[in-house]
Motif scaffolding. Structure first.
Motif, mmCIF file in Angstrom:
data_model
loop_
_atom_site.group_PDB
_atom_site.id
_atom_site.type_symbol
_atom_site.label_atom_id
_atom_site.label_comp_id
_atom_site.label_asym_id
_atom_site.label_seq_id
_atom_site.Cartn_x
_atom_site.Cartn_y
_atom_site.Cartn_z
ATOM 1 N N UNK A 89 0.812 -1.211 0.000
ATOM 2 C CA UNK A 89 0.000 0.000 0.000
ATOM 3 C C UNK A 89 0.848 1.265 0.000
ATOM 4 N N UNK A 90 2.080 1.176 0.493
ATOM 5 C CA UNK A 90 3.003 2.309 0.506
ATOM 6 C C UNK A 90 4.416 1.734 0.567
ATOM 7 N N UNK A 91 5.433 2.596 0.462
ATOM 8 C CA UNK A 91 6.787 2.079 0.296
ATOM 9 C C UNK A 91 7.311 1.348 1.519
ATOM 10 N N UNK A 92 6.754 1.605 2.713
ATOM 11 C CA UNK A 92 7.199 0.886 3.906
ATOM 12 C C UNK A 92 6.771 -0.569 3.894
ATOM 13 N N UNK A 93 5.818 -0.931 3.029
ATOM 14 C CA UNK A 93 5.385 -2.321 2.932
ATOM 15 C C UNK A 93 6.181 -3.094 1.892
ATOM 16 N N UNK A 94 7.225 -2.483 1.359
ATOM 17 C CA UNK A 94 8.161 -3.180 0.488
ATOM 18 C C UNK A 94 9.515 -3.278 1.173
ATOM 19 N N UNK A 95 10.571 -3.437 0.386
ATOM 20 C CA UNK A 95 11.950 -3.509 0.901
ATOM 21 C C UNK A 95 12.688 -2.288 0.367
ATOM 22 N N UNK A 96 13.346 -1.552 1.278
ATOM 23 C CA UNK A 96 14.091 -0.364 0.864
ATOM 24 C C UNK A 96 15.410 -0.291 1.615
ATOM 25 N N UNK A 97 16.480 -0.022 0.874
ATOM 26 C CA UNK A 97 17.821 0.036 1.437
ATOM 27 C C UNK A 97 18.260 1.475 1.646
ATOM 28 N N UNK A 98 19.365 1.638 2.370
ATOM 29 C CA UNK A 98 19.992 2.953 2.506
ATOM 30 C C UNK A 98 20.648 3.353 1.180
ATOM 31 N N UNK A 99 21.044 4.607 1.061
ATOM 32 C CA UNK A 99 21.742 5.066 -0.137
ATOM 33 C C UNK A 99 23.174 4.557 -0.119
ATOM 34 N N UNK A 100 23.585 3.888 -1.182
ATOM 35 C CA UNK A 100 24.953 3.350 -1.264
ATOM 36 C C UNK A 100 25.924 4.448 -1.695
ATOM 37 N N UNK A 101 27.106 4.433 -1.088
ATOM 38 C CA UNK A 101 28.147 5.398 -1.432
ATOM 39 C C UNK A 101 29.444 4.697 -1.815
ATOM 40 N N UNK A 102 29.385 3.364 -2.047
ATOM 41 C CA UNK A 102 30.631 2.613 -2.256
ATOM 42 C C UNK A 102 30.773 2.049 -3.662
ATOM 43 N N UNK A 103 29.841 2.338 -4.553
ATOM 44 C CA UNK A 103 29.951 1.850 -5.918
ATOM 45 C C UNK A 103 29.425 0.445 -6.128
ATOM 46 N N UNK A 104 28.929 -0.215 -5.064
ATOM 47 C CA UNK A 104 28.404 -1.565 -5.206
ATOM 48 C C UNK A 104 26.920 -1.567 -5.500
#
Length: 318
Positions: free
Chosen positions: A209-224
């Motif tokens: 129903x909203x983005x919290x009901x999915x999977x979300x990661x932090x912003x990557x800063x390492x190129x991976x």
């Protein structure tokens, strides 16, 4: 927090759980026990039965015995731990509780369940008011129902039954199914990051129903790039992948790739299922996959980071 709480809640209403019977629910309904989310409370909200509680509350017993509620698990399976939550119940919670379980075939009635053989999986445990009680379970057997016992009466806000789904997949003989789905026995067994939300959300029933009901990661800063591994309901052939970025508007990945994994001795290997493929934000995507051999796990790589609402992997059990 106990480690078992990272496993799905087998009793949750949103995965098909139901409170099928209770000895009493004079003050607050039994159905509240398996509602999603934290219990709410607003002081001074009185109805015809007294203060309104977001939980299950029975009358004050004036005779011997104790109260109970029977829950049909939305996902039958192996229970690894339970959470008995007395949130907001301070002068009216049970001083003790226990949990029994049974494995019942078919679709038993409440009367049939009351006569069923029950096994104690959580012994009589002392409770505190307005508190979560995390109790691990070591019983390795598969169960379809649990019974919460409150000694002798009072209010319990939530019952969480965490474990691994073990459904009866024989009904799919000769048919296709979602091999990744939680309710079919799928489970996320590894994940690069779960900063904002749990990875098992992507294989939960229904739509996010909203983005919290999915999977979300932090912003990557390492190129991976971020990834997760799904253990399938069983060894099977995946023919259609659904990758849903609904609700992820400015934080969707730019691309996805799928790799099948096989497990077992020297035969363990990787099998390409979907090469790196462009994604659009806030969009359900469907990809037909070329014929491939059966796999037991699928690795989902997203590039570089972001989130997914749902992952569906349709196919046939091998």
């Amino acid at each position: 927090m106990a480690a078992f709480t990272s496993l799905p809640d087998l009793a949750l209403r949103t995965v098909g759980g139901s409170v099928v019977a209770a000895s009493d629910e004079s003050f607050a309904g039994k159905e509240n026990l398996i509602r999603p989310g934290r219990p709410g409370f607003q002081a001074g909200t009185f109805g015809g039965k007294g203060q309104v509680y977001d939980g299950w509350e029975t009358r004050r017993r004036r005779e011997p015995g104790h109260d109970w509620a029977i829950v049909r698990l939305g996902m039958p399976g192996v229970v690894h731990g339970v959470v008995i939550d007395t949130a907001w119940f301070t002068g009216n919670y049970p001083p003790h509780a226990s949990v029994d379980a049974t494995a019942a075939d078919g679709h038993p009635s409440p009367a049939e369940l009351e006569r069923a053989p029950w096994t104690e999986i959580v012994p009589r445990t002392a409770l505190r008011g307005d508190a979560e009680h995390h109790v691990p379970v070591t019983d390795p057997r598969r169960y379809t129902h649990v019974r919460l016992n409150a000694y002798p009466d009072g209010g319990i806000a939530r019952l969480r039954v965490h474990g691994e789904a073990r459904p009866d997949l024989s009904v799919y003989d000769g048919l296709g199914l979602d091999l990744a789905a939680l309710q079919n026995g799928g489970l996320v067994t590894a994940c690069s990051d779960e900063f904002y939300s749990a990875p098992n959300n992507v294989i939960a029933p229904g739509l996010a129903r909203h983005q919290a009901e999915g999977w979300e990661t932090a912003r990557r800063r390492d190129g991976g790039n971020d990834w997760l591994v799904i253990r399938l309901a069983g060894r099977g052939v995946v023919r259609l992948a659904e990758i849903d970025t609904t609700n992820l508007v400015f934080n969707a990945p730019t691309a996805v790739a799928l790799t099948g994994l096989t497990t077992g001795g020297r035969d363990s290997r990787e099998i390409g299922l979907l090469p790196r493929t462009r994604l659009q934000p806030d969009t359900p995507h469907r990809f037909r996959l070329p014929p491939a051999e059966p796999v037991t796990h699928v690795r989902v790589d997203i590039y570089p980071d972001g989130g997914l609402a749902r992952v569906r992997l349709h196919g046939h059990l091998a």
